[in-house]
Design a protein around this motif. Structure first.
Motif, PDB file in Angstrom:
ATOM      1  N   UNK A 194       9.024  -8.132   5.019  1.00  9.43           N
ATOM      2  CA  UNK A 194      10.890  -8.132   5.203  1.00  9.43           C
ATOM      3  C   UNK A 194      11.117  -9.355   6.410  1.00  9.43           C
ATOM      4  N   UNK A 195      10.869 -10.288   6.319  1.00  9.97           N
ATOM      5  CA  UNK A 195      10.624 -11.599   7.116  1.00  9.97           C
ATOM      6  C   UNK A 195      12.633 -10.868   8.161  1.00  9.97           C
ATOM      7  N   UNK A 196      12.076 -11.868   8.585  1.00 10.27           N
ATOM      8  CA  UNK A 196      13.281 -12.091  10.334  1.00 10.27           C
ATOM      9  C   UNK A 196      14.461 -12.020   9.070  1.00 10.27           C
ATOM     10  N   UNK A 197      15.534 -11.251  10.323  1.00  4.95           N
ATOM     11  CA  UNK A 197      16.622 -11.392   9.588  1.00  4.95           C
ATOM     12  C   UNK A 197      17.264 -10.218   9.783  1.00  4.95           C
ATOM     13  N   UNK A 198      18.501  -9.678   9.286  1.00  2.00           N
ATOM     14  CA  UNK A 198      19.707  -8.814   9.434  1.00  2.00           C
ATOM     15  C   UNK A 198      19.768  -8.385   8.104  1.00  2.00           C
ATOM     16  N   UNK A 199      19.315  -7.162   7.556  1.00  5.60           N
ATOM     17  CA  UNK A 199      19.198  -6.618   6.229  1.00  5.60           C
ATOM     18  C   UNK A 199      20.048  -5.352   6.805  1.00  5.60           C
ATOM     19  N   UNK A 200      21.321  -4.929   5.204  1.00  3.83           N
ATOM     20  CA  UNK A 200      21.502  -3.455   5.952  1.00  3.83           C
ATOM     21  C   UNK A 200      21.244  -3.159   4.462  1.00  3.83           C
ATOM     22  N   UNK A 201      20.780  -1.554   5.090  1.00  2.00           N
ATOM     23  CA  UNK A 201      19.605  -1.231   3.640  1.00  2.00           C
ATOM     24  C   UNK A 201      20.319   0.019   3.772  1.00  2.00           C
ATOM     25  N   UNK A 202      20.674   0.741   2.187  1.00  2.00           N
ATOM     26  CA  UNK A 202      21.708   2.136   1.680  1.00  2.00           C
ATOM     27  C   UNK A 202      20.241   3.497   2.056  1.00  2.00           C
ATOM     28  N   UNK A 203      19.973   4.271   1.594  1.00  2.00           N
ATOM     29  CA  UNK A 203      19.302   5.498   2.210  1.00  2.00           C
ATOM     30  C   UNK A 203      18.348   4.654   0.373  1.00  2.00           C
ATOM     31  N   UNK A 204      16.975   4.910   1.000  1.00  2.00           N
ATOM     32  CA  UNK A 204      16.260   4.244  -0.390  1.00  2.00           C
ATOM     33  C   UNK A 204      14.835   5.391   0.471  1.00  2.00           C
ATOM     34  N   UNK A 205      14.352   5.964  -1.379  1.00  2.00           N
ATOM     35  CA  UNK A 205      13.148   6.436  -1.447  1.00  2.00           C
ATOM     36  C   UNK A 205      12.077   5.892  -1.762  1.00  2.00           C
TER      37      UNK A 205
END
Ligand SMILES: *[C@@H]1O[C@H](CO)[C@@H](O)[C@H](O)[C@H]1NC(C)=O
Ligand SMILES: *[C@@H]1O[C@H](CO)[C@@H](O)[C@H](O)[C@H]1NC(C)=O
Ligand SMILES: *[C@@H]1O[C@H](CO)[C@@H](O)[C@H](O)[C@H]1NC(C)=O
Ligand SMILES: *[C@@H]1O[C@H](CO)[C@@H](O)[C@H](O)[C@H]1NC(C)=O
Ligand SMILES: *[C@@H]1O[C@H](CO)[C@@H](O)[C@H](O)[C@H]1NC(C)=O
Length: 401
Positions: A68-79
């Motif tokens: 996951x490179x530099x930057x802002x990532x939104x992520x919802x719930x992940x399994x």
């Protein structure tokens, strides 16, 4: 002809050997989430991209690395589920943000790793649940604080994971526990930084249960609840070089609320410091019918800096009265406190409130120096109920064993 053949065979042999060696060394293959559609704009939901990258990495037979490179990532719930075909690393260079709509806080945890052997989570990135900003956002006004308190949303959770190493990560603004370890074997946390506001409820730093071989080292935890909580079924834990505070200290328990067996043993806490915490090293069991044993604990080389209850065993734990009032049946034994020094925030620097029915046994206090500066000039004191053990070396407060 014969010579050529031999030469050919040798070549083939060398070739296959080198292929073998390369395979054994396990060339690392990167699975960059950006190649799976992740967008680092801080608002797009990247859950699907992350899961796709994980799935392919998990199928890879060599060493795999989800990147996951530099930057802002939104992520919802992940399994992220295993078993995977080879060792797998999850490298977070970026800044991960949890969802911002209350309706998406529907799962009990945000990032969940399950059934994986040989996992590394690292990268220097940030896990931000951002919950306390969420509470103030205008769109979420209908979210009353009482409802907010009921939401159960752990930041990162490991279930049935073996041989894992979590390092160089930051977890901030959790809604509930930052890191949960359940049913795991050999999990190590190093150089991890955890923080949530001092007044945020239920934000334990690292919580574990039914796990063994857990190491926490070179880690700083500033939070609103326990820095580290060890629950039933925890064994072989090494906590070294941890800085805790604010928070509620490093705790065993609470145990014995229900009828379960609550065994914990072989736990060492060494070279740690506590700053402005409500409690330091604590063991808590409910005055309830649950049974169990807590034994083989060593706490040593610990500095207390303005800690409410630096050393405490509370077998009448009752945070929400009324509680059932019957003596705890959790047996606490073989606990050593060695080289514990610093400043107590309350007059009673040492509290052993053990059970009437199963008194604490084999408690050893060795070289204790906990100051208290009372207004009246009085120093610190110790309280003992139902304790058997011994004290060795200098004791401040005067030992009550
Ligand atoms: C993977 O885990 C096993 C134990 O299950 C261990 O023996 C092995 O060394 C690990 N392999 C790698 C490459 O980390
Ligand atoms: C604790 O930290 C010191 C210095 O930062 C380091 O030398 C030592 O190895 C650490 N101990 C453990 C058990 O990690
Ligand atoms: C204990 O921790 C301190 C820093 O908090 C470090 O400087 C020291 O080397 C550590 N000692 C051991 C024996 O790990
Ligand atoms: C200690 O904690 C209390 C309550 O969380 C806070 O008000 C106070 O400012 C803290 N003191 C220091 C020195 O950090
Ligand atoms: C007490 O605990 C220590 C260290 O955890 C362990 O080595 C020892 O065997 C225990 N003693 C008994 C009698 O269980």
């Amino acid at each position: 002809m014969g010579l050529k053949l031999t030469f050919g065979w040798v070549c083939l042999l060398i070739l296959s050997l080198s292929v073998c060696i390369t395979e054994a060394q396990g060339q690392t293959k990167d699975f960059n989430v950006k190649n799976y559609g992740a967008i680092a704009d801080g608002s797009t939901d990247n859950s699907k991209a992350f899961l796709k990258a994980w799935k392919e990495a998990c199928e890879w037979t060599g060493r795999a690395r989800v990147w996951i490179p530099i930057g802002t990532y939104r992520v919802n719930s992940v399994k992220f589920e295993g078993p995977c075909k080879g060792p797998i690393a999850f490298v977070i260079k970026g800044y991960l943000k949890a969802p911002t709509e209350p309706s998406l806080f529907i799962t009990q945890n945000w990032i969940n790793f399950r059934y994986i052997n040989n996992l590394t989570v690292s990268g220097g990135g940030v896990l931000d649940v951002n919950f306390f900003n969420l509470l103030s956002c205008s769109k979420c006004k209908r979210l009353t604080s009482s409802y907010a308190l009921q939401i159960y949303f752990q930041t990162m959770r490991f279930d049935f994971v073996t041989n894992a190493w979590v390092h160089h990560l930051r977890s901030i603004n959790s809604k509930n526990t930052h890191f949960v370890v359940f049913g795991c074997v050999e999990v190590k946390f190093t150089n991890t930084r955890i923080s949530a506001p001092a007044d945020s409820p239920n934000t334990d730093g690292i919580k574990m249960a039914n796990s063994r071989g857990i190491k926490i080292q070179q880690t700083t935890i500033r939070t609103g609840d326990d820095c580290i909580a060890m629950l039933a079924g925890t064994r072989h834990v090494r906590i070294f070089n941890v800085t805790c505070g604010p928070g509620h200290g490093i705790s065993i328990g609470s145990l014995g609320k229900d009828g379960d067996q609550n065994d914990l043993f072989d736990i060492r806490v060494r070279n740690c410091s506590f700053h402005n915490t409500s409690d330091g090293i604590r063991i808590k069991t409910w005055a309830s019918p649950g049974i169990g044993k807590v034994s083989a604990l060593i706490y040593e080389d610990i500095f207390m800096n303005q800690v409410g209850n630096p050393i405490i065993i509370d077998q009448e734990y009752c945070p929400y009265p009324p509680c059932k009032t019957q003596p705890s049946r959790v047996q606490i034994s073989n606990v050593t406190y060695r080289n514990i020094w610093g400043y107590s925030g309350s007059k009673v620097a040492v509290t052993f409130r053990c059970s009437q029915s199963t008194p604490c046994r084999d408690l050893v206090m060795e070289n204790i120096n906990l100051h208290y500066h009372g207004r009246d000039g009085e120093g610190s004191t110790a309280l003992c109920n139902n304790v058997k053990g011994e004290s060795l070396g200098p004791q401040n407060p005067a030992s009550c064993i």
